[in-house]
Write a protein that holds these residues in place. Structure first.
Motif, PDB file in Angstrom:
ATOM      1  N   ASP A  68       0.863  -1.183   0.000  1.00 51.58           N
ATOM      2  CA  ASP A  68       0.000   0.000   0.000  1.00 51.58           C
ATOM      3  C   ASP A  68       0.900   1.234   0.000  1.00 51.58           C
ATOM      4  OD1 ASP A  68      -1.828   2.003   0.334  1.00 51.58           O
ATOM      5  OD2 ASP A  68      -2.536   1.342   2.312  1.00 51.58           O
ATOM      6  N   THR A  69       1.166   1.766  -1.180  1.00 51.29           N
ATOM      7  CA  THR A  69       1.992   2.968  -1.331  1.00 51.29           C
ATOM      8  C   THR A  69       1.235   3.998  -2.167  1.00 51.29           C
ATOM      9  OG1 THR A  69       3.046   2.268  -3.403  1.00 51.29           O
ATOM     10  CG2 THR A  69       4.064   1.511  -1.336  1.00 51.29           C
ATOM     11  N   PRO A  70       1.632   5.268  -2.095  1.00 48.29           N
ATOM     12  CA  PRO A  70       0.967   6.278  -2.920  1.00 48.29           C
ATOM     13  C   PRO A  70       0.998   5.938  -4.404  1.00 48.29           C
ATOM     14  CG  PRO A  70       2.282   7.338  -1.233  1.00 48.29           C
ATOM     15  CD  PRO A  70       2.602   5.866  -1.140  1.00 48.29           C
ATOM     16  N   ALA A  71       2.105   5.399  -4.881  1.00 49.09           N
ATOM     17  CA  ALA A  71       2.206   5.053  -6.310  1.00 49.09           C
ATOM     18  C   ALA A  71       1.254   3.924  -6.664  1.00 49.09           C
ATOM     19  CB  ALA A  71       3.640   4.667  -6.641  1.00 49.09           C
ATOM     20  N   ASN A  72       1.174   2.902  -5.821  1.00 45.24           N
ATOM     21  CA  ASN A  72       0.298   1.766  -6.112  1.00 45.24           C
ATOM     22  C   ASN A  72      -1.173   2.137  -5.981  1.00 45.24           C
ATOM     23  OD1 ASN A  72       2.427   0.069  -6.679  1.00 45.24           O
ATOM     24  ND2 ASN A  72       2.489  -0.860  -4.638  1.00 45.24           N
ATOM     25  N   ARG A  73      -1.480   3.100  -5.127  1.00 41.47           N
ATOM     26  CA  ARG A  73      -2.872   3.506  -4.956  1.00 41.47           C
ATOM     27  C   ARG A  73      -3.442   4.158  -6.217  1.00 41.47           C
ATOM     28  NH1 ARG A  73      -5.242   5.217   0.664  1.00 41.47           N
ATOM     29  NH2 ARG A  73      -4.452   3.513   1.981  1.00 41.47           N
TER      30      ARG A  73
END
Length: 243
Positions: free
Chosen positions: A195-200
């Protein structure tokens, strides 16, 4: 060893984290600095510093940042020598440098292959090679590298990522055997999608709810570096979240 809250204490321990300003690396730095460890964060990209400072918060100033390209020969040797000279020891190495690369075998180039291996495997090899002499001399240490769930089974359009991360698992197993007589434990963790900003940006709400948080992976890594995990070496620990 002192600790804040219920966390395992690392007071007096010297911890090197590669990829320190990345999504996972920042969480790992935060996890260790909260336990009063001396944390040396190895990073490359200045553009990641604002995220690092936001994640680690007020403790960010307690992390000693060292700029280096860990995939280049000599860079980690320079960092390890400096840390050993300044702090007289290296107790922990956490390798978080890495990156996902998508594409079929047919579409991928030789340059893509070299990039994947350099980023995901060579970086780990060079970092381990740099700290091992110090750990062997002091008769103790912990090394934890970040692999991935797909290291166990390749997936379509992720061949280079899976293959290079599989190498991290094999390197972990081999190094654990090589350092058994030196009281150095070597393990890796295998997260699923983080759960990272890029994956979101591409994940659905359901996927986000099931994804493993970087803070959760960081706590597992920290525990593997504690005395409680002394009997564990050569292991690949699944950290799959709720998926």
């Amino acid at each position: 060893m002192a600790a804040r809250g219920d966390a395992v204490g690392f007071d007096g321990r010297v911890v090197i984290v590669t990829g320190a300003t990345g999504f996972l690396g920042s969480a790992v730095c935060k996890a260790f600095v909260e336990t009063d460890a001396t944390v040396i964060g190895v990073y490359l990209l200045d553009k990641e510093l604002p995220f690092f400072e936001k994640t680690v918060g007020a403790d960010a100033k307690r992390v000693v940042l060292e700029k280096a390209d860990v995939s280049r020969k000599g860079e980690m040797e320079r960092v390890a020598a400096k840390v050993a000279r300044q702090f007289r020891r290296i107790d922990v190495l956490v390798n978080t440098v890495g990156g996902y690369m998508a594409g079929t075998v047919e579409e991928s180039t030789a340059a893509d292959f070299d990039k994947a291996v350099s980023l995901n495997l060579k970086s780990v090899f060079l970092a381990c090679k740099a700290v091992v002499p110090v750990m062997r001399k002091q008769k103790g240490g912990k090394i934890v590298s970040v692999s991935t769930r797909t290291a166990l089974k390749g997936e379509a359009e992720a061949s280079l990522y899976s293959a290079s991360k599989s190498g991290v698992n094999r390197l972990t197993e081999a190094l654990a055997e090589e350092l058994a007589d030196a009281n150095v434990q070597v393990n890796c963790v295998m997260p699923s999608v983080l759960d990272t900003p890029a994956n979101r940006e591409w994940m659905s709400k359901d996927q986000i709810a099931k994804a493993v948080r970087t803070s959760e992976v960081a706590r597992v890594i920290r525990w593997l570096c504690s005395e409680e995990a002394d009997p564990i070496s050569g292991a690949a620990i699944p950290v799959y979240g709720r998926s």
